[in-house]
Scaffold this motif. Structure first.
Motif, mmCIF file in Angstrom:
data_model
loop_
_atom_site.group_PDB
_atom_site.id
_atom_site.type_symbol
_atom_site.label_atom_id
_atom_site.label_comp_id
_atom_site.label_asym_id
_atom_site.label_seq_id
_atom_site.Cartn_x
_atom_site.Cartn_y
_atom_site.Cartn_z
ATOM 1 N N ALA A 149 4.274 0.708 -9.671
ATOM 2 C CA ALA A 149 3.283 -0.456 -9.798
ATOM 3 C C ALA A 149 3.088 -1.294 -9.364
ATOM 4 O O ALA A 149 1.826 -2.338 -9.453
ATOM 5 C CB ALA A 149 4.220 -0.364 -11.147
ATOM 6 N N ASP A 150 3.435 -1.252 -8.200
ATOM 7 C CA ASP A 150 3.951 -2.380 -7.301
ATOM 8 C C ASP A 150 4.797 -2.625 -5.552
ATOM 9 O O ASP A 150 5.090 -1.383 -6.139
ATOM 10 C CB ASP A 150 4.336 -3.819 -7.902
ATOM 11 C CG ASP A 150 3.893 -5.331 -7.428
ATOM 12 O OD1 ASP A 150 3.076 -5.589 -6.116
ATOM 13 O OD2 ASP A 150 3.609 -6.002 -7.812
ATOM 14 N N THR A 151 4.780 -3.939 -4.862
ATOM 15 C CA THR A 151 5.477 -3.234 -4.038
ATOM 16 C C THR A 151 7.181 -3.151 -4.831
ATOM 17 O O THR A 151 7.392 -3.851 -5.703
ATOM 18 C CB THR A 151 5.534 -4.918 -3.358
ATOM 19 O OG1 THR A 151 4.194 -5.385 -2.697
ATOM 20 C CG2 THR A 151 6.695 -5.137 -2.736
ATOM 21 N N GLY A 152 7.935 -2.353 -3.695
ATOM 22 C CA GLY A 152 9.431 -2.486 -4.443
ATOM 23 C C GLY A 152 10.490 -2.997 -4.725
ATOM 24 O O GLY A 152 11.202 -3.480 -5.586
ATOM 25 N N GLN A 153 10.308 -4.021 -2.966
ATOM 26 C CA GLN A 153 11.719 -5.361 -3.518
ATOM 27 C C GLN A 153 10.970 -6.493 -4.133
ATOM 28 O O GLN A 153 9.859 -6.728 -4.017
ATOM 29 C CB GLN A 153 11.618 -5.527 -1.633
ATOM 30 C CG GLN A 153 11.274 -6.318 -1.218
ATOM 31 C CD GLN A 153 9.706 -4.785 -0.365
ATOM 32 O OE1 GLN A 153 9.662 -3.640 -1.083
ATOM 33 N NE2 GLN A 153 9.094 -5.307 0.705
ATOM 34 N N HIS A 154 11.875 -7.445 -4.608
ATOM 35 C CA HIS A 154 11.296 -8.938 -4.762
ATOM 36 C C HIS A 154 11.009 -9.500 -3.723
ATOM 37 O O HIS A 154 10.314 -9.982 -3.340
ATOM 38 C CB HIS A 154 12.524 -9.539 -5.396
ATOM 39 C CG HIS A 154 13.130 -8.611 -6.193
ATOM 40 N ND1 HIS A 154 14.063 -7.935 -5.953
ATOM 41 C CD2 HIS A 154 12.653 -8.529 -8.094
ATOM 42 C CE1 HIS A 154 14.326 -7.569 -7.939
ATOM 43 N NE2 HIS A 154 13.887 -8.063 -8.640
ATOM 44 N N ASP A 164 0.845 -1.249 -0.050
ATOM 45 C CA ASP A 164 0.059 -0.107 -0.016
ATOM 46 C C ASP A 164 1.125 1.350 -0.001
ATOM 47 O O ASP A 164 0.362 2.582 -0.630
ATOM 48 C CB ASP A 164 -0.962 -0.179 1.153
ATOM 49 C CG ASP A 164 -1.902 -1.537 1.070
ATOM 50 O OD1 ASP A 164 -2.543 -1.582 0.074
ATOM 51 O OD2 ASP A 164 -2.996 -1.553 2.225
ATOM 52 N N LEU A 165 1.727 0.998 1.157
ATOM 53 C CA LEU A 165 3.023 2.276 0.948
ATOM 54 C C LEU A 165 3.459 3.060 -0.403
ATOM 55 O O LEU A 165 3.544 3.935 -0.724
ATOM 56 C CB LEU A 165 4.255 2.507 2.009
ATOM 57 C CG LEU A 165 4.949 3.098 1.715
ATOM 58 C CD1 LEU A 165 4.239 4.699 2.789
ATOM 59 C CD2 LEU A 165 6.047 3.311 3.105
ATOM 60 N N HIS A 166 3.722 1.414 -1.086
ATOM 61 C CA HIS A 166 4.310 1.615 -2.435
ATOM 62 C C HIS A 166 3.628 1.762 -3.459
ATOM 63 O O HIS A 166 4.024 3.394 -4.327
ATOM 64 C CB HIS A 166 5.610 0.351 -3.017
ATOM 65 C CG HIS A 166 6.550 0.114 -1.980
ATOM 66 N ND1 HIS A 166 7.459 -0.991 -1.942
ATOM 67 C CD2 HIS A 166 7.109 1.023 -1.109
ATOM 68 C CE1 HIS A 166 8.603 -0.846 -0.738
ATOM 69 N NE2 HIS A 166 7.908 0.177 -0.486
ATOM 70 N N MET A 167 2.596 1.653 -3.537
ATOM 71 C CA MET A 167 1.636 1.806 -4.716
ATOM 72 C C MET A 167 1.128 3.540 -4.231
ATOM 73 O O MET A 167 0.652 4.232 -5.318
ATOM 74 C CB MET A 167 1.225 0.621 -4.951
ATOM 75 C CG MET A 167 1.540 -0.508 -4.946
ATOM 76 S SD MET A 167 0.230 -1.802 -5.624
ATOM 77 C CE MET A 167 -0.938 -2.002 -6.961
ATOM 78 N N ASP A 168 0.810 3.233 -3.266
ATOM 79 C CA ASP A 168 -0.762 5.151 -2.810
ATOM 80 C C ASP A 168 0.487 5.997 -2.666
ATOM 81 O O ASP A 168 -0.111 7.102 -3.074
ATOM 82 C CB ASP A 168 -1.655 4.294 -1.881
ATOM 83 C CG ASP A 168 -1.927 3.136 -2.302
ATOM 84 O OD1 ASP A 168 -2.938 3.013 -3.001
ATOM 85 O OD2 ASP A 168 -2.556 2.816 -1.292
#
Length: 391
Positions: free
Chosen positions: A123-128, A114-118
């Motif tokens: 586009a999505d979570t930053g890390q793998h 949610d933090l990374h997208m909003d």
């Protein structure tokens, strides 16, 4: 770490160095400095061959995006054409929770996405991948588990500009500037690193910290000091020995990264007669200086100004107590960044600097003598030396 740099991490918008996506850097860890559109790395890092696919039961323990209830990405997930050449370890700069349950780990993954997208607009979570304090390993960005299982291409992530298409990013729940992570997290991180190395043909000496490529407090002073031991555990898990490692694995910084290690390189270039602003920004002037130095020393001139092993080793020079100048200043500034608060950036190799260097040497199993030779230069820069992999 300075309060000013931490504040900068919280509020500054950076332009991604690969591609044109705008990146929000939040908290020095969980916000992650990266760009989802940063996939078009230069040809020098493009994939030339696929890694060997290896059956690995550890893959079955990773909680996938569907299992933890991930939202769909806001745009298509890209696969990189680059060779995966390292792992970059982060801390999330989140509270050190004492809830070690699977339910908490899954909520953590949802909160992070949610933090990374909003907030960051990614586009999505930053890390793998994400490791919780309870030791649960979760898929971060969609398709990361799929591509890890195949071992051929990685997902283009958003954890470190300049490295998003060739480094696997692993976030670890918690904040580790003064505290260290719980044993369950370290155990799971080690197992995950072994799996990533097996699937992509990497080694224990290919594991770095976030701040080795960006100006950030991540992965935290206390956590980073554990890295030599974690690498040794990964090496054991791979069934490898230190004798097979290179004498020195320097950080391959290039024109798409930045931070304290770039600043160190700028000081080293200035000591060789260049006149760079030692600001940690790998700009056009630094690119030109690196390439000019390579040409003058009959080294291959890298189109991306990558500081190769030979480039680093022609730039550095021995230092001893009483020395002064740009090299000493570069050493002191990097020591300060890594938590040696007793060191002042005076440009004079004083007793406090010698004591900090001796401590660093002890961490990396380098002969403790307070002198800065090739092994110490490499370890200081964020590289890995063979001695540090010896039990």
């Amino acid at each position: 770490m300075s309060h000013d740099r931490a504040e900068l991490d919280r509020r500054t918008l950076l332009k991604a160095t690969l591609g044109t996506a705008t990146v929000a850097v939040v908290g020095g860890g969980l916000g992650l400095a990266g760009a989802a559109a940063a996939g078009a790395d230069p040809a020098s890092r493009r994939r030339t061959s696929a890694a060997v696919i290896r059956p690995n039961s550890e893959l079955d323990t990773i909680i996938g995006c569907d299992e933890w209830g991930a939202r769909p990405p806001s745009s298509a997930i890209q696969l990189s054409g680059n060779v995966t050449n390292k792992i970059i370890v982060h801390h999330m700069a989140f509270p050190n929770s004492t809830d070690y349950s699977k339910a908490h780990a899954e909520q953590l993954a949802r909160d992070c996405q949610d933090l990374h997208m909003d907030t960051n607009g990614w586009a999505d979570t930053g890390q793998h991948f994400t490791v919780s304090r309870g030791g649960y390993v979760l898929e971060g960005r969609h398709r990361s588990l799929e591509t890890l299982t195949a071992g051929q291409q990685q997902v283009v992530a958003a954890h470190c500009p300049g490295e998003n298409g060739n480094a696997i990013g692993i976030e670890n729940e918690g904040t580790y500037v003064t505290a260290t992570p719980p044993a369950a997290l370290v155990t799971s991180l080690t197992a995950l690193c072994v799996t990533v190395c097996q699937q992509y043909g990497l080694h224990a000496y290919d594991i770095f910290g976030h701040w080795d490529f960006r100006d950030t407090d991540c992965p935290g002073i206390a956590f980073y000091r554990m890295f030599p031991g974690i690498r040794r555990s990964v090496q054991a898990g791979l069934g490898e020995t230190a004798s097979s490692a290179p004498a020195r694995r320097w950080p391959d910084i290039w024109k798409f990264v930045g931070g304290p290690v770039v600043k160190l390189a700028q000081h080293l270039l200035n000591a060789r007669g260049y006149q760079l602003g030692a600001d940690g920004v790998f700009g056009a002037d630094t690119v030109s200086a690196v390439q000019d130095w390579q040409a003058k020393n009959s080294l291959p001139v890298d189109q991306d100004a990558t500081l190769t092993t030979k480039t680093w080793e022609t730039l550095v020079a021995p230092l001893a107590p009483g020395d002064t100048g740009e090299r000493v200043l570069g050493v002191q500034q990097l020591l300060q960044h890594k938590g040696y608060d007793q060191v002042s950036a005076s440009g004079t190799y004083d007793s406090a600097t010698a004591a900090a260097i001796a401590n660093l040497q002890g961490l990396h199993h380098v002969t403790v003598n307070g002198l800065v030779g090739p092994e110490t230069w490499c370890a200081l820069s964020g590289g890995i030396v063979r001695t540090a992999l010896m039990a």
